[in-house]
Design an enzyme around this catalytic site. Structure first.
Site, PDB file in Angstrom:
ATOM      1  N   SER A 147       0.764  -1.152   0.052  1.00 10.21           N
ATOM      2  CA  SER A 147      -0.079  -0.034  -0.111  1.00 10.21           C
ATOM      3  C   SER A 147       0.800   1.301  -0.174  1.00 10.21           C
ATOM      4  O   SER A 147       1.972   1.051   0.668  1.00 10.21           O
ATOM      5  CB  SER A 147      -0.727   0.030   1.201  1.00 10.21           C
ATOM      6  OG  SER A 147      -1.496   1.176   1.466  1.00 10.21           O
ATOM      7  N   TYR A 163      -1.797  -1.044  10.189  1.00  9.77           N
ATOM      8  CA  TYR A 163      -1.957  -1.288   8.821  1.00  9.77           C
ATOM      9  C   TYR A 163      -0.704  -0.647   7.989  1.00  9.77           C
ATOM     10  O   TYR A 163      -0.040  -1.341   7.231  1.00  9.77           O
ATOM     11  CB  TYR A 163      -3.244  -0.615   8.332  1.00  9.77           C
ATOM     12  CG  TYR A 163      -3.329  -0.944   6.713  1.00  9.77           C
ATOM     13  CD1 TYR A 163      -3.723  -2.039   6.328  1.00  9.77           C
ATOM     14  CD2 TYR A 163      -3.142   0.239   5.748  1.00  9.77           C
ATOM     15  CE1 TYR A 163      -4.054  -2.178   4.823  1.00  9.77           C
ATOM     16  CE2 TYR A 163      -3.305   0.196   4.392  1.00  9.77           C
ATOM     17  CZ  TYR A 163      -3.576  -1.106   3.888  1.00  9.77           C
ATOM     18  OH  TYR A 163      -3.952  -1.453   2.698  1.00  9.77           O
TER      19      TYR A 163
END
Length: 256
Positions: A147, A163
């Protein structure tokens, strides 16, 4: 080899974790359209089965398996069933993921551990087990879904430190495995998506959509086809001389 033939996956077998919906489903569909047999696995067995049936309509063979990527026995089961049905594993996409939103000072330990277990440990376990097969067969492609949040600190609206940290770890794991397994002709790369509307990102986008769009030169979110090409490139012979790379697909967000 003809340029278009470089992108064919005809006769190859791909495992896509978290392939029942979202980005995993988009990638699985791309591979099936390119001719690959697809193994879809996630904790949601029903979603995997539904996706498997949809992919079969594209003329490829599929397998749906319920799997928790943090469970070593589940991971071994996926690999064993894939080998039994298809004989080999050419492509692995580590897409299964988890997130948790809370200010860093309030992040519950159990939430941190869950996110790290799924995103980092799960990616490692699946890569390790499939890697053994790829080493034996002297080749394969592993694609980790990272990401843009893994590149560094994020905008304050994105209170997802677990995350973000996990995706940075996935990037480092990608590069390290690429170095260690290059001698076995295993390509290990990652895709770092920007903001795509998925079940996991829905709330985050609702809270920060304008900020996201203002910070994206193309001025839009990722679509239901924007990952198809990049994933196919990394899975196919077109990327045979690419390994240890983080391919960013974010509408230009990280260009600022």
């Amino acid at each position: 080899m003809n340029t278009m033939d470089l992108f064919s996956l005809k006769g190859k077998t791909a495992i896509v974790t978290g392939g029942g919906r979202g980005l995993g489903a988009q990638i699985a569909e791309s591979f099936a359209e390119a001719g690959a047999n697809i193994v879809v696995c996630s904790r949601d067995g029903a979603a995997c089965e539904e996706m498997s049936q949809k992919l079969q309509e594209l003329g490829v063979d599929t397998l749906a398996i319920s799997c928790d990527v943090t469970n070593p026995e589940d991971v071994k089961k996926v690999v064993q069933k894939t080998k039994q049905k298809f004989g080999r594993i050419d492509i692995l996409v580590n897409n299964s993921g988890a997130s948790w939103a809370a200010p860093s000072e309030d992040m519950p330990l159990e939430a941190w551990e869950k996110v790290m277990n799924v995103n980092v440990t799960g990616t490692f376990l699946m890569s390790q087990e499939v890697g053994k097969v790829m080493i034996e067969q002297k080749g394969g492609k592993i694609i980790n879904i990272a990401s843009i949040a893994g590149f560094g600190g994020t905008d304050p609206f994105m209170q997802t430190i677990g995350y973000n940290t996990s995706k940075g770890a996935v990037m480092t794991m990608t590069k390290d495995l690429a170095v260690k397994w290059g001698k076995h002709q295993i390509n290990v790369n990652a895709i770092a998506p920007g903001f795509f509307p998925t079940k996991m990102s829905k709330v985050l986008i609702e809270h920060g959509q304008q900020t996201i769009l203002d910070g994206t030169p193309l001025g839009r979110l990722g679509s239901d086809s924007d990952l198809k090409g990049p994933a196919l490139f990394l899975a196919s012979n077109a990327s045979d001389y690419v390994t240890g790379d983080i391919l960013t697909v974010d509408g230009g967000a990280t260009a600022f």
